[in-house]
Design a protein around this motif. Structure first.
Motif, PDB file in Angstrom:
ATOM      1  N   ARG A 198       0.730  -0.997  -0.150  1.00 25.72           N
ATOM      2  CA  ARG A 198       0.066  -0.067   0.093  1.00 25.72           C
ATOM      3  C   ARG A 198       0.924   1.216  -0.133  1.00 25.72           C
ATOM      4  O   ARG A 198       1.704   1.392   1.013  1.00 25.72           O
ATOM      5  CB  ARG A 198      -0.989  -0.025   1.321  1.00 25.72           C
ATOM      6  CG  ARG A 198      -1.737   1.093   1.246  1.00 25.72           C
ATOM      7  CD  ARG A 198      -3.064   1.152   2.108  1.00 25.72           C
ATOM      8  NE  ARG A 198      -3.946   0.202   1.577  1.00 25.72           N
ATOM      9  CZ  ARG A 198      -5.091  -0.309   1.971  1.00 25.72           C
ATOM     10  NH1 ARG A 198      -5.278   0.153   3.390  1.00 25.72           N
ATOM     11  NH2 ARG A 198      -5.746  -0.973   1.411  1.00 25.72           N
ATOM     12  N   LEU A 199       0.580   2.002  -0.983  1.00 26.75           N
ATOM     13  CA  LEU A 199       1.393   3.255  -1.396  1.00 26.75           C
ATOM     14  C   LEU A 199       0.516   4.425  -0.845  1.00 26.75           C
ATOM     15  O   LEU A 199      -0.489   4.665  -1.385  1.00 26.75           O
ATOM     16  CB  LEU A 199       1.919   3.442  -2.463  1.00 26.75           C
ATOM     17  CG  LEU A 199       2.736   2.189  -3.163  1.00 26.75           C
ATOM     18  CD1 LEU A 199       2.791   2.509  -4.736  1.00 26.75           C
ATOM     19  CD2 LEU A 199       4.124   2.334  -2.752  1.00 26.75           C
ATOM     20  N   PHE A 200       1.231   5.337   0.071  1.00 28.58           N
ATOM     21  CA  PHE A 200       0.235   6.572   0.400  1.00 28.58           C
ATOM     22  C   PHE A 200       1.007   7.841  -0.124  1.00 28.58           C
ATOM     23  O   PHE A 200       2.139   7.995   0.216  1.00 28.58           O
ATOM     24  CB  PHE A 200       0.214   6.689   2.276  1.00 28.58           C
ATOM     25  CG  PHE A 200      -0.332   5.530   2.908  1.00 28.58           C
ATOM     26  CD1 PHE A 200      -1.832   5.725   2.877  1.00 28.58           C
ATOM     27  CD2 PHE A 200       0.494   4.515   3.262  1.00 28.58           C
ATOM     28  CE1 PHE A 200      -2.216   4.262   3.593  1.00 28.58           C
ATOM     29  CE2 PHE A 200      -0.306   3.458   3.645  1.00 28.58           C
ATOM     30  CZ  PHE A 200      -1.570   3.277   4.017  1.00 28.58           C
ATOM     31  N   LEU A 201       0.372   8.387  -1.053  1.00 28.01           N
ATOM     32  CA  LEU A 201       1.037   9.288  -2.134  1.00 28.01           C
ATOM     33  C   LEU A 201       0.531  10.558  -2.008  1.00 28.01           C
ATOM     34  O   LEU A 201      -0.467  10.892  -1.698  1.00 28.01           O
ATOM     35  CB  LEU A 201       1.070   8.921  -3.544  1.00 28.01           C
ATOM     36  CG  LEU A 201       1.533   7.238  -3.727  1.00 28.01           C
ATOM     37  CD1 LEU A 201       1.340   7.157  -5.471  1.00 28.01           C
ATOM     38  CD2 LEU A 201       3.151   7.568  -3.755  1.00 28.01           C
ATOM     39  N   LEU A 202       1.594  11.687  -2.070  1.00 28.48           N
ATOM     40  CA  LEU A 202       1.212  13.022  -2.064  1.00 28.48           C
ATOM     41  C   LEU A 202       1.399  13.403  -3.256  1.00 28.48           C
ATOM     42  O   LEU A 202       2.524  13.348  -4.050  1.00 28.48           O
ATOM     43  CB  LEU A 202       1.826  13.748  -1.105  1.00 28.48           C
ATOM     44  CG  LEU A 202       2.146  13.346   0.338  1.00 28.48           C
ATOM     45  CD1 LEU A 202       3.002  14.206   1.053  1.00 28.48           C
ATOM     46  CD2 LEU A 202       0.654  13.841   0.804  1.00 28.48           C
ATOM     47  N   PRO A 203       0.443  13.995  -4.274  1.00 32.01           N
ATOM     48  CA  PRO A 203       0.634  14.399  -5.546  1.00 32.01           C
ATOM     49  C   PRO A 203       1.282  15.829  -5.277  1.00 32.01           C
ATOM     50  O   PRO A 203       0.939  16.766  -4.563  1.00 32.01           O
ATOM     51  CB  PRO A 203      -0.831  14.731  -6.206  1.00 32.01           C
ATOM     52  CG  PRO A 203      -1.813  14.669  -4.846  1.00 32.01           C
ATOM     53  CD  PRO A 203      -1.070  14.097  -3.675  1.00 32.01           C
TER      54      PRO A 203
END
Length: 130
Positions: free
Chosen positions: A66-71
């Motif tokens: 699971r990747l938690f990304l900030l655009p």
């Protein structure tokens, strides 16, 4: 004018579908997984080289990640203004230097995005399990 935009979008979509996608072969070793698990600040790219986001956390649990990304600036999801959570199989990730590459094209990521049902702030979710 609307008809022109629709026609232009259809032509662009047909052109993208006619170009063969770049195929990446995932190759995360156990030491790679240990090095990136829980890390923030890792750049994530699509298979065709587009910037997806910067990790604000990453969790590897068996065969799923699971990747938690900030655009950030240049991200394909920057205009949506929300964080992105990608759940994928660990086999669909490749570590190239300090960057992660997803085994999915930009078009596939945009199609798979699920927007929260309410207008409240919520993360965009993407499930890449097949």
């Amino acid at each position: 004018m609307t008809g022109f935009k629709t026609a232009l979008a259809s032509i662009a979509t047909a052109a993208m579908l006619s170009v063969p996608a770049t195929v990446t072969h995932a190759d995360l070793s156990p030491s790679d997984i240990q090095a990136i698990n829980g890390q923030s600040g890792i750049r994530v790219f699509s298979a065709d080289g587009d910037f997806v986001g910067l990790t604000n956390g990453l969790r590897v649990s068996g065969e799923r990640t699971r990747l938690f990304l900030l655009p950030r600036s240049g991200s394909i999801f920057r205009l949506r203004g929300r964080d992105v959570i990608i759940t994928t199989k660990t086999d669909f990730l490749t570590l190239r230097g300090n960057d992660l590459v997803l085994d999915a094209s930009t078009q596939r990521l945009r199609i798979k995005v699920q927007t929260p049902a309410s207008d409240e702030d919520g993360a965009l979710t993407i499930l890449l399990l097949t």
